[in-house]
Design an enzyme around this catalytic site. Structure first.
Site, short mmCIF file in Angstrom:
data_model
loop_
_atom_site.label_atom_id
_atom_site.label_comp_id
_atom_site.label_asym_id
_atom_site.label_seq_id
_atom_site.Cartn_x
_atom_site.Cartn_y
_atom_site.Cartn_z
N THR A 229 -20.65 10.89 54.52
CA THR A 229 -21.78 11.47 54.52
C THR A 229 -22.22 11.60 52.85
O THR A 229 -21.85 12.46 52.10
CB THR A 229 -21.82 12.98 55.00
OG1 THR A 229 -21.19 13.02 56.27
CG2 THR A 229 -23.18 13.33 55.18
N HIS B 85 -10.36 12.33 59.83
CA HIS B 85 -9.44 11.38 59.43
C HIS B 85 -7.88 11.12 60.12
O HIS B 85 -7.34 10.02 59.84
CB HIS B 85 -9.41 11.05 57.97
CG HIS B 85 -10.71 10.82 57.16
ND1 HIS B 85 -11.38 9.90 57.61
CD2 HIS B 85 -11.51 11.83 56.42
CE1 HIS B 85 -12.69 9.92 57.19
NE2 HIS B 85 -12.76 11.25 56.45
N HIS C 214 -17.11 18.36 50.30
CA HIS C 214 -17.08 16.94 50.13
C HIS C 214 -16.57 16.58 48.71
O HIS C 214 -16.94 17.12 47.87
CB HIS C 214 -18.79 16.44 50.08
CG HIS C 214 -18.54 14.98 50.56
ND1 HIS C 214 -18.13 14.00 49.93
CD2 HIS C 214 -18.90 14.64 52.03
CE1 HIS C 214 -18.41 12.99 50.62
NE2 HIS C 214 -18.84 13.37 51.82
N ASN D 120 -11.18 19.63 57.75
CA ASN D 120 -11.87 18.51 58.49
C ASN D 120 -11.00 17.64 58.95
O ASN D 120 -9.98 17.21 57.95
CB ASN D 120 -12.78 17.95 57.52
CG ASN D 120 -13.70 16.80 58.09
OD1 ASN D 120 -12.99 16.11 58.77
ND2 ASN D 120 -14.76 16.79 57.93
N ARG E 171 -19.70 11.56 64.90
CA ARG E 171 -20.70 10.58 64.42
C ARG E 171 -21.28 9.68 65.71
O ARG E 171 -20.42 9.46 66.57
CB ARG E 171 -20.03 9.63 63.54
CG ARG E 171 -19.70 10.28 62.12
CD ARG E 171 -19.26 9.27 61.33
NE ARG E 171 -20.50 8.60 60.39
CZ ARG E 171 -20.99 8.88 59.23
NH1 ARG E 171 -20.39 9.92 58.66
NH2 ARG E 171 -22.03 8.05 58.84
N ARG F 60 -16.87 6.62 65.12
CA ARG F 60 -15.89 5.79 64.25
C ARG F 60 -14.73 6.68 64.12
O ARG F 60 -13.40 6.07 63.80
CB ARG F 60 -16.28 5.66 62.93
CG ARG F 60 -16.70 6.68 62.15
CD ARG F 60 -16.90 6.23 60.73
NE ARG F 60 -18.30 5.67 60.55
CZ ARG F 60 -19.14 5.71 59.47
NH1 ARG F 60 -18.57 6.10 58.09
NH2 ARG F 60 -20.22 5.17 59.43
N GLU G 291 -24.53 24.53 53.46
CA GLU G 291 -23.23 24.07 53.00
C GLU G 291 -23.56 23.21 51.92
O GLU G 291 -24.41 22.31 52.09
CB GLU G 291 -22.46 23.22 53.85
CG GLU G 291 -21.16 22.72 53.31
CD GLU G 291 -19.97 22.13 54.36
OE1 GLU G 291 -20.01 22.85 55.40
OE2 GLU G 291 -19.25 21.30 54.01
N GLU H 127 -19.69 19.27 63.05
CA GLU H 127 -20.76 18.38 62.28
C GLU H 127 -21.46 17.32 63.06
O GLU H 127 -20.52 16.72 63.79
CB GLU H 127 -19.86 17.83 61.04
CG GLU H 127 -19.72 18.40 59.95
CD GLU H 127 -19.03 17.65 58.82
OE1 GLU H 127 -19.53 16.50 58.75
OE2 GLU H 127 -18.42 18.32 57.98
N HIS I 41 -16.28 15.91 62.84
CA HIS I 41 -17.75 15.39 62.83
C HIS I 41 -17.78 14.39 63.93
O HIS I 41 -17.24 13.34 63.89
CB HIS I 41 -17.97 14.77 61.48
CG HIS I 41 -19.43 14.10 61.20
ND1 HIS I 41 -19.53 13.67 60.05
CD2 HIS I 41 -20.34 13.91 62.11
CE1 HIS I 41 -20.93 13.11 59.97
NE2 HIS I 41 -21.43 13.15 61.25
N1 PXP Z 1 -18.78 19.03 54.61
C1 PXP Z 1 -19.29 17.86 55.19
C2 PXP Z 1 -20.78 18.39 55.65
C3 PXP Z 1 -18.86 16.69 55.42
O1 PXP Z 1 -19.85 15.76 55.88
C4 PXP Z 1 -17.73 16.47 54.86
C5 PXP Z 1 -17.28 15.07 55.27
O2 PXP Z 1 -17.09 14.75 56.54
C6 PXP Z 1 -16.85 17.40 54.41
C7 PXP Z 1 -17.34 18.60 54.26
C8 PXP Z 1 -15.44 17.16 53.82
O3 PXP Z 1 -15.49 15.95 52.93
P1 PXP Z 1 -14.09 15.63 52.53
O4 PXP Z 1 -13.51 14.88 53.60
O5 PXP Z 1 -14.42 14.68 51.44
O6 PXP Z 1 -13.45 16.66 52.15
#
Ligand code: PXP
Length: 262
Positions: free
Chosen positions: A113, A22, A206, A19, A57, A61, A163, A82, A55
């Site tokens: 999330t 960030h 997550h 992901n 949003r 952001r 998921e 996402e 993602h």
């Molecule tokens: N899976 C989903 C559905 C999420 O919303 C997120 C966070 O955006 C992640 C995985 C990844 O989580 P993390 O950034 O804490 O590794």
């Protein structure tokens, strides 16, 4: 049930989706173009990632609309898009037709999330919502807590994938609440079993990091992990390829059974 992925995933090997949200968070802090999330995605691809997650949003952001277009154009890896289950996001997904669409709950005031999607209480609307996405060829995934009612509903509304939200388990571990963490891990294991028995593909994510990924990676039905915040943070210190390689090694180690067989 939707057909299997059109992408040639390696059979048997648990997939790692990165992901890159960030990287965009960091870029947006200065308002310019750097660091570029597409560059991070390409680096992750070269470092052995199996997919990229982003993602979009509602408040934009981190990932912005142009990032989705640029990722779709640049990536060979499948994109897991996402999004919240809104009309605006459905139109964007249908425009790009990414490999996967992961529906997540979204509240403006949350930092990330925080919970799973309410599927059981919104089944009619979600069935109608998922239909056009599935018809367009997107594998629709629902981000859910380890709750039997939500898993059962996910199968009923036509999702291809669930998921499992591992955030609660990660928080309990970090707080040193080992008994509660063990109980939540048992719920994750049983949710994975239930989902697979219902014909759903099982992913998890997550809050996963090098030091906690093992027990989740070891759940046999979990074929994909999606990990972001830890890896992007760790990349500041060791670089993204090394952070990913460390995760890959821990996932592979967790999948090796007592006789050495994966
Ligand atoms: N899976 C989903 C559905 C999420 O919303 C997120 C966070 O955006 C992640 C995985 C990844 O989580 P993390 O950034 O804490 O590794």
């Amino acid at each position: 049930m939707q057909p299997p992925s059109r992408h040639g995933f390696l059979a048997g090997r648990q997939r790692l989706g990165i992901n890159i949200d960030h990287v965009a968070t960091l870029r947006n802090a200065r308002g310019g173009a750097l660091p570029d999330p597409v560059r991070a995605a390409l680096l992750a691809e070269a470092a052995g990632a199996d997919g990229i997650t982003a993602h979009l949003r509602e408040d934009r952001r981190h990932i912005r609309d142009h990032d989705i277009a640029a990722l779709m154009a640049a990536l060979k890896l499948p994109l897991n898009f996402e999004m919240a289950a809104t009309e605006e996001m459905q139109a964007i997904a249908l425009r790009h037709c990414p490999h996967a669409v992961c529906l997540v709950p979204e509240r403006r005031e949350e930092r990330t999330t925080e919970g799973g999607l309410e599927v059981a209480g919104d089944a009619g609307r979600l069935t109608d919502y998922i239909g056009p996405l599935a018809e367009a060829g997107c594998r629709v995934s629902l981000f859910v807590a380890a709750d039997p009612a939500q898993i059962e509903a996910a199968a009923r509304v036509g999702a291809a994938v669930v998921e499992l939200h591992t955030g609660a388990w990660c928080d309990l571990l970090a707080e040193g609440r080992s008994g509660d963490a063990e109980a939540e891990l048992a719920r994750l294991r049983s949710a994975a079993e239930q989902a697979a028995a219902l014909g759903l593909e099982v992913h998890a994510g997550h809050g996963l990091a090098h030091d906690n990924v093992g027990p989740v990676a070891a759940i046999p039905q979990v074929v994909e992990l999606n990990i972001g915040h830890f890896l992007i943070g760790e990349a500041v210190f060791v670089g993204l390829p090394a952070a990913i390689a460390g995760m890959r090694a821990r996932m592979d180690a967790a999948r090796v059974g007592p006789c050495g067989a994966a």
